[in-house]
Design an enzyme around this catalytic site. Structure first.
Site, PDB file in Angstrom:
ATOM      1  N   GLU A 123      13.587  10.398   4.710  1.00  0.00           N
ATOM      2  CA  GLU A 123      12.419  11.041   5.310  1.00  0.00           C
ATOM      3  C   GLU A 123      12.181  12.422   4.705  1.00  0.00           C
ATOM      4  O   GLU A 123      11.034  12.819   4.464  1.00  0.00           O
ATOM      5  CB  GLU A 123      12.588  11.157   6.829  1.00  0.00           C
ATOM      6  CG  GLU A 123      12.673   9.834   7.566  1.00  0.00           C
ATOM      7  CD  GLU A 123      11.344   9.095   7.625  1.00  0.00           C
ATOM      8  OE1 GLU A 123      10.333   9.633   7.134  1.00  0.00           O
ATOM      9  OE2 GLU A 123      11.322   7.973   8.149  1.00  0.00           O
ATOM     10  N   ASP A 270      10.391  -2.185   2.503  1.00  0.00           N
ATOM     11  CA  ASP A 270       9.012  -2.005   2.050  1.00  0.00           C
ATOM     12  C   ASP A 270       8.830  -1.112   0.833  1.00  0.00           C
ATOM     13  O   ASP A 270       8.361  -1.555  -0.222  1.00  0.00           O
ATOM     14  CB  ASP A 270       8.140  -1.507   3.211  1.00  0.00           C
ATOM     15  CG  ASP A 270       8.756  -0.311   3.961  1.00  0.00           C
ATOM     16  OD1 ASP A 270       9.847   0.135   3.562  1.00  0.00           O
ATOM     17  OD2 ASP A 270       8.130   0.161   4.927  1.00  0.00           O
ATOM     18  N   GLU A 364       3.876  -2.501  16.874  1.00  0.00           N
ATOM     19  CA  GLU A 364       5.010  -2.294  15.972  1.00  0.00           C
ATOM     20  C   GLU A 364       5.557  -3.612  15.447  1.00  0.00           C
ATOM     21  O   GLU A 364       6.041  -3.690  14.329  1.00  0.00           O
ATOM     22  CB  GLU A 364       6.120  -1.520  16.675  1.00  0.00           C
ATOM     23  CG  GLU A 364       6.029  -0.021  16.587  1.00  0.00           C
ATOM     24  CD  GLU A 364       6.195   0.530  15.183  1.00  0.00           C
ATOM     25  OE1 GLU A 364       7.250   1.101  14.883  1.00  0.00           O
ATOM     26  OE2 GLU A 364       5.249   0.404  14.376  1.00  0.00           O
ATOM     27  N   GLU A 382      -0.573   2.440   7.523  1.00  0.00           N
ATOM     28  CA  GLU A 382      -0.479   1.420   6.465  1.00  0.00           C
ATOM     29  C   GLU A 382      -1.690   0.488   6.416  1.00  0.00           C
ATOM     30  O   GLU A 382      -2.123   0.076   5.333  1.00  0.00           O
ATOM     31  CB  GLU A 382       0.807   0.608   6.632  1.00  0.00           C
ATOM     32  CG  GLU A 382       2.072   1.317   6.205  1.00  0.00           C
ATOM     33  CD  GLU A 382       2.555   2.342   7.221  1.00  0.00           C
ATOM     34  OE1 GLU A 382       3.420   3.167   6.871  1.00  0.00           O
ATOM     35  OE2 GLU A 382       2.070   2.309   8.375  1.00  0.00           O
ATOM     36  N   THR A 468       4.613   6.933  -1.216  1.00  0.00           N
ATOM     37  CA  THR A 468       4.594   6.151   0.018  1.00  0.00           C
ATOM     38  C   THR A 468       4.129   6.994   1.203  1.00  0.00           C
ATOM     39  O   THR A 468       3.710   6.462   2.225  1.00  0.00           O
ATOM     40  CB  THR A 468       5.984   5.549   0.306  1.00  0.00           C
ATOM     41  OG1 THR A 468       5.882   4.558   1.320  1.00  0.00           O
ATOM     42  CG2 THR A 468       6.963   6.631   0.741  1.00  0.00           C
TER      43      THR A 468
END
Length: 901
Positions: A123, A270, A364, A382, A468
């Site tokens: 993160e 992902d 989710e 996304e 991302t």
């Protein structure tokens, strides 16, 4: 032409059909995006900065250590003003150059990176390091333009290098895979670090470093960062399953063994796939494209089942690993656009769009029949990302309408006075006090670009790659010197075949000769989602023979039934939360035949429990609509199996609340003059729910709310449950009855105590505030165009797929020399999401046939008072915290009311 530029031609050089959406309408939507960004950003700066994140419900900053821990979610917080850094390049994209310059100065003067705090390496890399590099890229671009940032001397880049050096110790493992966490001040070694003992990390966590680390190396000329990121990618590639060419979800950072062998394109994996392709685009290294294409072929062979993307086992890729999908896979259609594989991108995106329209947001996690699995939605971007890329690839105005849907839903359901609040439950519209930094970093970038014309953007976006986290890195880095000291870990000759470069730069005119072709792909998927409301499977009687007591007939307060259970060796254990657990001891049965009957009874209980989980109703919403709440407070409530079905009511039931006397509702109501025409508040306990409903209905109530008497219970931590009947017909009950746990119930009681008159709306989910006030001046800021009537469509009733039942059959069967019995185990609750579990409960007493298999039969203390409890209980502090917004800022709300009314 550099190979990095070839792939991007797909996005900019397409022949677009005529757009029915006018330029003026697109400009209006673009301006709406900017206004929404301003609302979120300014509230962060006004109420939260320099904290990492804004808490939009309580209008204050989230400071790690001062707020209750949220577990791994808090690993993104490092006391480094996360949201501001994450938002830097968004400011430039939205033409807020002055604000950007001020933000950069704030970062340089206020932010410290040497805090003694443990953070997520992943993160921190994508949000903070990426944010600093994106900000640096924008600062350089503006400075070269000659009008802004003339004072800038690469200060953000120096900070980025400092942070990169602080993250490097995480890579000090034998495999080269980074530790998942690191102490910004002390690294990973030594007791003062409070980390470094982890053994596992997710594939995405280890494989999503190359863009930021390579950019840092190329900006600074120091190859060490790119070297370490490449080494981690090389190791993951070597550890792929060689037969399926898939990677697992979790890996041991020391041994390289796969800890979780399920494989998909969503959470945990992902961005590993995303960074392989984007590393090729940014750096121009064919190796990354070769690896991506090999992975991609396996994804399309095993995981992609258009329009679904389902996880499989890496060693047995034909074997599904789960029956649900998570929302993070919504990025994948956008990645397929970059790959050039447009058809499956259109199909998967359409599935996601239909699920979004069904639930207002992407849950989710959702099942293969498009029902809710995990109900949260933390404002993830996304789906907007893939919508933007598909519009760029096809020019189809259909995707502009999809973007409009995203905007409208954000304004109608997530917007609050101090920003935008994450959805705690998409089914009810309840909020969570959370606005993640990625909402500002990503969501508004993609939505702005979706509606913007070329002249609206201050630079050519085709010259940049999105990380991302949607940070902008210049493609010119592909021509920067790379003095890597680590040799390329090339694969075998057969993996270097030219076929691995197929479809890299497709001719989209040949792909879409007919402008209607994308529509022809979408129609079957839309029909599949619309018709995905299968009826529960019919009850199947297990085993042979008929025991003396059927599970569906069992009543927990029936003495005869309890005696039959005893004879079969089945005993009841009362749990603290009011549930009972059934346990079978075969050796305690009166005979071998009775023991076998007990086994059959337990099996039937299991089947009945499983069946009724499929039939469960979704939670309902109690929305406080009176002053000073005005629809902003939504409480998640449990439904009843009887009375008015709120899901079939277009308007719900609206009325003022009043406390019934007696508070238990178990006798004739004595304050009928106050209950008549009102929604009665009742306390759980002493009688059946249906009896309470009949008593308040007789007194003239228009609805009822039962409040749990278990102190401290909350929908945050306890599974919701639906209230069952009393074993006989409840057709005479015609009003709605909802259940609130103690914590949520106290919010309502506190509001009633403070404001005397409290009006609520009982409904299947939170209503648009504009619809509630029906044309009257609307309290609170809502922008023009955001309150249009929601498209009416027949919606499936959502449900949790892995609910925790209130019945917990446990086998303690012992095998003797002459008899044996099969073991009985409870239904799997593996991977059940928080707040996603329903259980069916009756009031203290008998369990009717339509109830969940075990009922709430805890005897209530006969001395318990019938009067509502005050705020001196043990949970008062948490209730006070929940109400702090309205208590502390009451004057602000009053002033706002004057301004808006």
């Amino acid at each position: 032409m550099p190979p990095a530029l070839c792939l991007l031609m797909l996005l900019g050089a397409l022949c677009r059909p005529a757009e029915p959406m006018s330029r003026q309408e697109k400009q209006k939507l673009r301006n709406q995006v900017v206004e929404m960004f301003d609302h979120a950003y300014q509230n962060y700066m006004d109420h939260a900065y320099p904290a990492d994140e804004l808490m939009p419900l309580t209008c204050r900053g989230r400071v790690r250590g001062l707020e209750p821990s949220r577990g791994d979610v808090d690993d993104a917080l490092g006391k480094f003003s996360l949201t501001l850094i994450d938002t830097l390049d968004t400011l430039v994209l939205l033409n807020k150059t002055t604000e950007f310059e001020a933000a950069v100065r704030r970062v340089l003067s206020d932010v410290r990176l040497d805090n003694d705090i443990v953070v997520s390496v992943f993160e921190t890399n994508i949000r903070v390091l990426g944010g600093l590099l994106g900000g640096h890229s924008m600062a350089v671009m503006l400075k070269e333009g000659g009008r802004h940032m003339q004072w800038y001397q690469d200060e953000l880049l120096h900070m980025a290098k400092d942070l990169g050096l602080r993250l490097l110790p995480a890579f000090n493992t034998s495999s080269g895979l980074p530790y998942p966490r690191i102490n910004l001040k002390h690294g990973v070694r030594g007791p003062e670090t409070r980390t470094g003992t982890e053994t596992d990390t997710c594939t995405a966590c280890a494989g999503t470093m190359i863009l930021e680390f390579a950019a840092l190396s190329r900006f600074t000329g120091d190859p060490v960062f790119e070297d370490h990121a490449r080494r981690a990618l090389d190791f993951l590639w070597e550890k792929r399953q060689r037969n399926s060419n898939l990677v697992g979800t979790t890996i041991n950072i020391h041994s390289g063994e796969w800890v979780r062998r399920d494989s998909g394109v969503g959470a945990g994996i992902d961005s590993y796939y995303e960074y392989l392709l984007k590393a090729y685009i940014l750096l121009g290294d064919d190796l990354f494209l070769q690896r991506f294409n090999i992975h991609y072929a396996s994804i399309m062979k095993y995981i992609s089942q258009p329009p679904l993307l389902l996880d499989v086992h890496i060693h047995k890729p034909l074997l599904p690993a789960r029956t649900w999908m998570d929302s993070l896979l919504a990025f994948f259609p956008g990645l397929q656009v970059l790959k050039g594989d447009i058809r499956p991108a259109i199909e998967t995106h359409e599935m996601l769009y239909q699920v979004t329209k069904k639930h207002n947001f992407l849950p989710e996690a959702f099942t293969t029949d498009f029902r809710v699995h995990w109900a949260q939605h933390p404002l993830r971007p996304e789906f907007a990302e893939s919508t933007y890329f598909l519009y760029k690839a096809t020019g189809d105005p259909y995707y502009l309408e999809a973007g409009r849907t995203i905007l409208d839903n954000l304004n109608r359901f997530a917007r609050v006075p101090c920003g935008f609040a994450a959805m705690k439950d998409v089914r009810t519209g309840s909020h969570e006090d959370r606005m993640d930094s990625f909402f500002l970093a990503e969501m508004f970038k993609y939505l702005f670009l979706l509606f913007a014309e070329a002249e609206d953007i201050p630079f050519d976006v085709e010259d940049y790659i999105f990380t991302t986290e949607a940070h902008l890195l210049p493609l010119s880095l592909s021509m920067a010197p790379n003095s890597s000291s680590i040799p390329s870990n090339r694969t075998s000759d057969e993996e270097l075949d030219d076929s691995n470069f197929d479809w890299t730069c497709p001719n989209t005119r040949l792909l879409f000769p007919d402008p209607a072709f994308p529509r022809s792909l979408r129609e079957p998927i839309r029909s599949a989602v619309d018709k995905s409301c299968p009826r529960p499977a019919p009850y199947r009687e297990p085993g042979m023979g008929r025991p003396p007591l059927r599970a569906q007939d069992f009543m927990a307060n029936n003495a005869e039934h309890l005696e039959l259970l005893r004879r079969m060796g089945v005993s009841l254990i009362h749990l603290k939360d009011g549930r009972v657990q059934l346990v079978q001891h075969a050796t305690q049965a009166v005979s071998a035949v009775a023991a076998e009957d007990g086994v059959r009874f337990m099996q039937e209980m299991m089947e009945l429990s499983s069946q009724q989980q499929k039939e469960q109703l979704p939670p309902r919403a109690i929305q406080i609509v009176s002053h000073p709440f005005f629809g902003r407070v939504v409480l998640t409530a449990g439904p009843a199996q009887f009375g008015t079905d709120l899901s079939k009511s277009a308007t719900g039931v609206r009325g003022f609340v009043t406390v019934a006397e007696p508070y238990s509702g178990c006798a004739e109501i004595t304050n009928g003059e106050y209950v008549r025409g009102h929604i009665a508040l009742l306390q759980r306990g002493q009688c059946m729910f249906a009896e309470k409903a009949r008593n308040i209905q007789k007194a003239g109530a228009i609805g009822g709310i039962v409040i749990d008497d278990n102190e401290g219970s909350s929908s945050d931590t306890a599974p919701l449950f639906q209230m069952a009947g009393d074993g006989r017909s409840t057709d005479d009950v015609t009003l709605p009855l909802l259940f609130l746990f103690h914590k949520e119930g106290n919010i309502l009681l506190e509001a009633l105590k403070e404001y005397r008159e409290v009006e609520v709306l009982l409904s299947d989910k939170a209503r648009d505030r504009a619809a509630i006030f029906k044309g009257k001046p609307l309290p609170g800021t809502l922008i023009e165009g955001s309150v249009a009537a929601q498209e009416e469509e027949e919606d499936c009733q959502t449900e949790a797929t892995t609910p925790t039942t209130s019945f917990e059959p446990v086998s303690q069967t012992q095998t003797s020399a002459d008899e044996s019995a099969p073991a009985i185990v409870p239904p799997s609750q593996e991977e059940a999401g928080p707040a996603e579990k329903l259980r069916t409960e009756e009031e203290d007493g008998a369990a009717g046939p339509q109830a969940e298999t075990a009922q709430d039969v805890e005897e209530r203390d006969s001395e318990k008072t019938d009067e509502p409890q005050g705020d001196t209980d043990s949970s008062s502090q948490s209730v006070d915290e929940l109400l702090a917004d309205w208590r502390e800022d009451l004057e602000a709300f009053k002033q706002m009311e004057k301004d808006e009314l």
